[in-house]
Write a protein that holds these residues in place. Structure first.
Motif, PDB file in Angstrom:
ATOM      1  N   ARG A  26     -38.866 -19.375  46.669  1.00 56.07           N
ATOM      2  CA  ARG A  26     -37.911 -20.477  46.706  1.00 56.07           C
ATOM      3  C   ARG A  26     -38.323 -21.525  47.752  1.00 56.07           C
ATOM      4  N   GLU A 185     -27.664 -11.470  42.851  1.00 56.56           N
ATOM      5  CA  GLU A 185     -26.502 -11.749  43.720  1.00 56.56           C
ATOM      6  C   GLU A 185     -26.892 -11.740  45.195  1.00 56.56           C
ATOM      7  N   HIS A 187     -29.864 -12.390  46.380  1.00 53.14           N
ATOM      8  CA  HIS A 187     -30.662 -13.611  46.590  1.00 53.14           C
ATOM      9  C   HIS A 187     -29.744 -14.815  46.805  1.00 53.14           C
ATOM     10  N   LYS A 188     -28.727 -14.924  45.951  1.00 50.49           N
ATOM     11  CA  LYS A 188     -27.774 -16.050  46.053  1.00 50.49           C
ATOM     12  C   LYS A 188     -27.071 -16.048  47.392  1.00 50.49           C
ATOM     13  N   GLU A 189     -26.648 -14.854  47.810  1.00 51.32           N
ATOM     14  CA  GLU A 189     -25.924 -14.764  49.084  1.00 51.32           C
ATOM     15  C   GLU A 189     -26.833 -15.205  50.238  1.00 51.32           C
ATOM     16  N   LEU A 191     -29.435 -17.312  50.014  1.00 56.38           N
ATOM     17  CA  LEU A 191     -29.636 -18.769  49.918  1.00 56.38           C
ATOM     18  C   LEU A 191     -28.434 -19.511  50.484  1.00 56.38           C
ATOM     19  N   SER A 192     -27.251 -19.046  50.140  1.00 57.00           N
ATOM     20  CA  SER A 192     -26.077 -19.780  50.627  1.00 57.00           C
ATOM     21  C   SER A 192     -25.927 -19.590  52.142  1.00 57.00           C
ATOM     22  N   GLY A 193     -26.265 -18.398  52.646  1.00 64.08           N
ATOM     23  CA  GLY A 193     -26.207 -18.176  54.093  1.00 64.08           C
ATOM     24  C   GLY A 193     -27.185 -19.071  54.850  1.00 64.08           C
ATOM     25  N   ASN A 195     -28.043 -22.017  53.818  1.00 66.16           N
ATOM     26  CA  ASN A 195     -27.733 -23.404  53.442  1.00 66.16           C
ATOM     27  C   ASN A 195     -28.805 -24.062  52.597  1.00 66.16           C
ATOM     28  N   ALA A 197     -30.047 -25.896  49.383  1.00 64.92           N
ATOM     29  CA  ALA A 197     -29.323 -26.794  48.464  1.00 64.92           C
ATOM     30  C   ALA A 197     -29.233 -26.149  47.093  1.00 64.92           C
TER      31      ALA A 197
END
Ligand code: AMP
Length: 197
Positions: A26, A185, A187-189, A191-193, A195, A197
């Protein structure tokens, strides 16, 4: 993008390796200019242990027991890796280090030396049931139910101690990630942690 210093911690079976790889992909997708330097403590130590010499034999015994290798060995492995790989312009991903308070001090002073911003620790936490199930399925050579249980016991007690220390130390930011979820899930957590985009 600023150069990031990210530390991945989590017991075996937490899916740490997979998540580091996904995050690396990513970061590259978003920024092809900045190199990524990736240090893996567990893998490096297992590579040393797989050689045919006396040190490797002793190292195998420690790893098999699920204990940490002595402080001087882990620190010299880490430091030598940085000597060989740091150029000053990279994202730095550190996997499996620090796992003790003394190692934590080493990481802190080393990051200061290399003029890195405060590292973000991504802690992937898993329940014992999920950990045992995943590790038995994986069937790695140094994994028996006994060593797995010992490692998980280590994670519960020592991990808690180191995390409390990391969280109360302003040199570190700790992200708690629920590793019992699916790969996507988790991975998403992450990425959001971070920040993203
Ligand atoms: P891992 O693949 O992360 O479970 O690591 C394999 C083995 O390497 C562990 O069971 C420990 O014996 C050793 N090890 C991993 N990380 C560290 C560390 N930070 N300090 C000392 N020993 C470690």
């Amino acid at each position: 993008m600023n150069q990031r210093t990210l530390i991945f911690l989590g017991p075996q079976g937490s899916g740490k390796g997979t998540q580091v790889k996904l995050l690396k992909d990513r970061i590259v997708a978003q920024d092809t200019q900045t190199p990524i330097v990736h240090f893996e403590m567990g893998k490096t130590l297992r590579d040393i242990a797989s050689k045919e010499n006396y040190t490797s034999k002793l190292m195998q015994e420690v790893i098999h027991r699920g204990e940490l290798v002595p402080f001087n060995i882990s620190c010299s492995v880490f430091t030598n890796f940085l000597f060989d790989h740091m150029q000053g312009n990279e994202h730095l991903l550190i996997d499996g280090f620090p796992r003790s308070e003394t190692q934590m001090e080493v990481v802190k002073t080393t990051m200061e030396f290399y003029k890195r911003e405060a590292p973000i620790v991504i802690h992937i936490n898993i329940s014992d049931e999920v950990g045992i199930e995943r590790l038995l399925k994986r069937g790695r050579q140094d994994d028996t139910e006994e060593t797995i249980r010992r490692r998980l016991a280590w994670s519960r007690e020592e991990w808690e101690k180191i995390l409390v220390r990391l969280k109360s130390n302003s040199a570190y930011t700790v992200l708690e990630i629920n590793g019992d979820q699916s790969v996507e899930e988790v991975h998403k957590e992450i990425l959001s942690g971070l920040n993203f985009a």
